[in-house]
Structure formats: C-alpha cells, structure tokens
Design an enzyme around this catalytic site. Structure first.
Site, mmCIF file in Angstrom:
data_model
loop_
_atom_site.group_PDB
_atom_site.id
_atom_site.type_symbol
_atom_site.label_atom_id
_atom_site.label_comp_id
_atom_site.label_asym_id
_atom_site.label_seq_id
_atom_site.Cartn_x
_atom_site.Cartn_y
_atom_site.Cartn_z
ATOM 1 N N LYS A 58 49.968 23.177 -78.584
ATOM 2 C CA LYS A 58 50.198 21.787 -79.039
ATOM 3 C C LYS A 58 48.967 21.369 -79.826
ATOM 4 O O LYS A 58 47.943 21.029 -79.266
ATOM 5 C CB LYS A 58 50.385 20.894 -77.810
ATOM 6 C CG LYS A 58 51.167 19.613 -77.971
ATOM 7 C CD LYS A 58 50.846 18.726 -79.133
ATOM 8 C CE LYS A 58 50.019 17.532 -78.751
ATOM 9 N NZ LYS A 58 49.365 16.898 -79.923
ATOM 10 N N GLU A 113 37.359 22.302 -72.895
ATOM 11 C CA GLU A 113 36.355 22.474 -73.958
ATOM 12 C C GLU A 113 36.225 21.123 -74.637
ATOM 13 O O GLU A 113 37.072 20.748 -75.452
ATOM 14 C CB GLU A 113 36.816 23.537 -74.968
ATOM 15 C CG GLU A 113 37.001 24.924 -74.386
ATOM 16 C CD GLU A 113 35.689 25.603 -74.055
ATOM 17 O OE1 GLU A 113 34.631 25.161 -74.539
ATOM 18 O OE2 GLU A 113 35.716 26.575 -73.281
ATOM 19 N N CYS A 116 32.316 20.438 -82.552
ATOM 20 C CA CYS A 116 31.936 20.089 -81.173
ATOM 21 C C CYS A 116 30.470 20.378 -80.937
ATOM 22 O O CYS A 116 29.810 19.658 -80.198
ATOM 23 C CB CYS A 116 32.807 20.854 -80.192
ATOM 24 S SG CYS A 116 32.810 22.624 -80.471
ATOM 25 N N GLU A 141 29.039 10.634 -78.737
ATOM 26 C CA GLU A 141 29.378 11.619 -79.762
ATOM 27 C C GLU A 141 29.999 10.886 -80.949
ATOM 28 O O GLU A 141 31.045 10.247 -80.816
ATOM 29 C CB GLU A 141 30.392 12.620 -79.200
ATOM 30 C CG GLU A 141 30.783 13.689 -80.213
ATOM 31 C CD GLU A 141 31.894 14.610 -79.714
ATOM 32 O OE1 GLU A 141 32.882 14.102 -79.153
ATOM 33 O OE2 GLU A 141 31.770 15.830 -79.903
#
Ligand code: NAD
Length: 492
Positions: A176, A251, A285, A386
């Site tokens: 997905k 993750e 990331c 972030e």
C-alpha cells in the site's frame, strides 16, 4: 492524464467504489494521473489473493531454491524497466532521475539478487535440549500474507526493501503506497509481471491511509505489518496491529545530527553535510537536518556551506544538471514553509534560503531554497521536529561530551554523521550516539547487505541484511522423541 487500476491476483482492477485520487506532478503543480481509491472490498480482494497464493498456491510449498530463482527474476525485471520506472517516480514525486535510475539498475536490483540467494539458506538449528532421547530443532517459517505500507518520498526503494526479503522468505505481499505517490508502485507491479510470479504472490492496493491502509492493517488474514512513514501514522498502525497481536516493523522519521569536530577535513565535511540533506530537498528519512559544529570551526564550515548552496541548481528533477528537485506534494510544501516561519518566530537566525522559488521552466512547481538556520538552541522546535524539507538547523558545541549529549537530545534516533580525522575518537563517539546508523566521514550510504532502522521513535525492526529477512520469518521449535514412553506416567 493516466488512469491507473490496482493489482490483485495477477489482474488489474478498477476500485469497487468507482473513485480515484488525483496524483500531482510537483514540477508543474498539475494533476497528471488518477490513482484508485481502494476501500475495504478492494483490500479484501487483494488480501484473499495473497492468502490463497500462500495457503493453496505454489508459493509456500515451492522449494526454496525455486522461489529464490523467481525472486532473482524480479531483480532482472527491475533492471529491464529501470528507466521507465524511474521516469514515473520522477514525474510523480519529483525525485531526481539521477537518484533513482542508476539505483534501480544496481543496488536496488541487488536487493532481489541478495535475498534470492538467501531464500534457501534460512537454516534452523539442532538444539541439545535437557531431555533424554529427544531431537529438538528449529525452523524459520514465513508469516503468510504480510502488509507493506510505504511513504511518498522513495516509493520504489522502500517497496523493494520490503518485498524482496518478504517474498524470498516465503510470505506473500499486499503493498500500500502513499496516496501522494502511488504511480511508480503500480508500474512496478506491471514490471514484475515479467518474472511470471504465481498470481496473488504480490498485490498492490492504493488510496488513503485511513481507508485502504487501515483496512489492510486490520484485515484478519494479514499476519505482519511492515510500515515506513511518519511517527504519527506509525504509532496508529502499530497500535492497530497490536490490537490483533500482529507483529510490526516500524521505519519512521528522524532528526539526524551531523557532527563536525575541530580536526575534521572541513571541505569534505561541508560537502558531506550539504549532500546529506539538500539533493532530495530534505525529503529523506535519514536527512542530516541538525548540524552540530565545534565552536572553533563554526564560521569556516558555514562559509563553505554557503558557497555550496550558492552554486546549487534547483530545477526539474528529470534534468541531470539539477542539484535540488521539488517538494513532492503541496501539503508538504506548505508544512515546510510554515516550519521556516515558525523557526524565525522562535528566534533562529536565517543564514540563507527560506523562500519558495520558481526555477526556470517550472514556474508552478513546489520548490524551496536550501535553507540554513544558525543560533538554534536545543529546545527550539526547529531542533526537535522533523521538517522533512531542505532546512538545516545549526547548533554549536565545545567538546566531545557536549557533542554527544546534543546528538542524543532527540526523541529520534535514525542516523548520525561524524566528521573527524581521528578514527579512534569517531568510533568511541559512534558507540555513545543513539542511532540505528552512524556514518563516519561519509553519509547517506545504504546497501542491501547492511541493516537499517531506528532507535527510539525512529522505529524498531530492521530492513536489509540477514536481519531484514529474519524479520519476515518466525521460529518454530520441533520436538521429536526417539523414546515416546520417556517421562509419560501413563506409558506402560
Ligand atoms: P505517513 O505516515 O503520512 O504515511 C505513510 C504511509 O502510511 C502511507 O502509505 C499512508 O497512506 C499510510 N497510512 C497513514 N495512516 C495510516 C493508517 N491509519 N493505517 C494504515 N496506513 C496508514 O508518512 P509520509 O508522509 O508518507 O512519509 C514521510 C515520513 O516517512 C517521514 O517521517 C519520513 O522520515 C518517513 N520515512 C522513513 C523511512 C525509514 O526508513 N525510516 C524512509 C522513508 C520515509
């Protein structure tokens, strides 16, 4: 405009609800494709296909070496279709072609080759248990149908990192991708058809996180969830999986520090710091988004960084001369600009950048200048959140202890970079830094052999390497008695 279908049981389908989601080209700001808005019935179709391929189909019964050969063919298919797949991803999320196509042809194809080779090497052990006349051995077995949920910044990379070990270990997969960048994953399904996998072994549903994504995670036949995305989504998915006692691999995001020590090669360090965040416009990331500078080299490193940023070319991601591409989607573009404004308000000093720009040839695209803030303090939002954009927060330190303390002053722990000429000092610091990956005098490297993953809120579980394949298996312990009467009070 291209209208996509989703892929289940080796066949393309329209979504049962007859709705599609617009997909935008971030270089032009225009809609270029329509992605199926899958909901529960579509997800159910895909999961049942994965279940049938696992239980009835040949996948779980196939000899591991034969499965490995098929997984190897997936690598060949990736190489054959690399240019076309890369072009779609560049169009759909603005990732630079030079960052995708060579990778698909080499180290991403290697993921399939690496795990293809491991398929028949998942050995158990024979254990000398404390029971007489007993043989005890372990087996590594697949879970069954697994859900692989991916983020928009690198859909192909993330998908390959998940499906290569999952399939090689004998699981079947329902992917997905993010609603913001699903096209390349659907094209990947088409490309992998070259390998003639049995139907249902790999499937892909698209649509919204709280519709298709949630239905997939909560589907009772899904036995494990491997998720890449933000902390918020990850926490929701992990909680939903836990409610059904399903294991998950997470993750998640980062706020990774790059430490430049006083004895570093400052030119190398400045180049490494710039390359560690700006080419993907911070949308990685592991982007090194906190720059920790020793006070004695603070000004010199920033001077070098400014020179690099001055020469950086923003532009179309398909152009090989482009250093920095666009922001992948409009909501993210707006979030980054808001974070820049909030950093100004909280008192960080804007050294360069900070504006949305329109490079030649892309007047309506979503581009943001490489941005550097100095005089950032550890408690500022900019030092903690972030941004996932081309925004670097600079802090300073006076000794190694303070550098490590600053590096660890974060809820995240995905990656860290250390720049120094003193290898022993770097190794000692690497031991003290809380991060899943530590780079010394380099940054951004990743290959299929070495595990990646996070400490703290950057996640748990590992991808890549042998650990990455073990994560898709569970251990079975088998006890075989050579004297079944032993220890049985009812035995004559
Ligand atoms: P996101 O969490 O918004 O979405 C990720 C995926 O989860 C999407 O496919 C989304 O549709 C789905 N999703 C969202 N809510 C869901 C729910 N309730 N149930 C099931 N699925 C759901 O993340 P994003 O904005 O796509 O990606 C950016 C984030 O991903 C950043 O934080 C980045 O650091 C992180 N990321 C991490 C890694 C890594 O390897 N650690 C790699 C790339 C990106």
């Amino acid at each position: 405009m291209k209208t996509y279908q989703f892929y289940a049981n080796g066949v393309w389908h329209d979504p049962a609800g007859g709705e599609w989601v617009d997909s935008y080209d971030p270089t032009t700001g225009e809609v270029w494709a329509a992605i199926p808005r899958c909901r529960e019935p579509d997800v159910d179709l895909a999961v049942h296909a994965a279940q049938a391929a696992f239980v009835e189909g040949p996948w779980s019964r196939m000899r591991a070496s034969a499965r490995g050969r098929l997984v190897h063919r997936l690598g060949d298919a990736l190489v054959t279709h690399a240019e076309a797949l890369g072009a779609v991803e560049t169009r759909d999320n603005g990732k630079r072609s030079v960052d995708i196509v060579p990778g698909l042809q080499s180290w991403l194809a290697d993921s399939f080759y690496y795990y293809a080779g491991l398929a028949d090497k998942l050995e158990g052990t024979a254990i000398p248990v404390d029971v007489p006349d007993m043989l005890n051995y372990t087996r590594r077995e697949p879970y069954g149908p697994v859900a692989c949920i991916t983020a928009w910044n690198s859909p192909l990379l993330i998908a390959v990192w998940k499906i290569a070990p999952a399939l090689a270990a004998g699981n079947t997969v329902v992917l997905k991708p993010s609603e913001h960048a699903s096209a390349s994953t659907l094209e990947l399904m088409a490309a992998l058809q070259d390998a003639d996998l049995p139907p249902g072994v790999v499937n892909a549903v698209t649509g919204l996180g709280d519709e298709a994504g949630q239905s997939l995670v909560e589907h009772p036949l899904i036995r494990l969830v491997s998720f890449t995305g933000g902390v918020g989504g990850g926490a929701r998915v992990a909680a939903a999986a836990a409610r059904q006692v399903k294991p998950s691999i997470m993750e998640l995001g980062g706020k990774s520090p790059q430490l430049v020590l006083a004895d570093a090669d400052l030119t190398l360090a400045a180049n490494g710091v710039a390359a560690g965040i700006f080419p993907p416009a911070g949308q990685s990331c592991i982007a090194g988004s906190r720059l920790l500078l020793h006070s004695s080299v603070h000004d010199e490193v920033l001077e070098k960084l400014l020179q690099i940023v001055d020469g950086a070319v923003l532009g179309a991601p398909a152009d090989p001369g482009t250093h920095i591409g666009p922001i992948a989607n409009r909501p993210q573009f707006e979030r980054i600009l808001a974070d820049i404004e909030s950093a100004k308000v909280e008192g960080a000093s804007l050294l360069c950048g900070g504006r949305a720009v329109s490079p030649p040839g892309a007047p309506h695209g979503w581009f943001i200048e490489p941005t550097v803030f100095t005089q950032v303090t550890p408690c500022m939002r900019l030092a903690r959140k972030e941004v996932f954009g081309p925004v670097l927060a600079v802090l300073r330190f006076d000794d190694d202890t303070e550098a490590v303390q600053l590096a660890n002053d974060s809820e995240f722990g995905l990656a860290a970079g250390i720049w120094t000429r003193d290898a022993a000092r770097a190794v000692s610091m690497a031991e003290r830094i809380n991060a899943g990956t530590v780079y010394i005098n380099n940054y951004f490297n990743a290959t299929t052999q070495s595990p990646v993953g996070g400490f703290r809120q950057s996640g748990y579980g590992r991808e890549n390497g042998i650990e990455g394949m073990r994560a898709f298996t569970q251990t079975k312990s088998v006890w075989l008695s050579t004297d079944p009467r032993q220890g049985n009070p009812f035995a004559a």
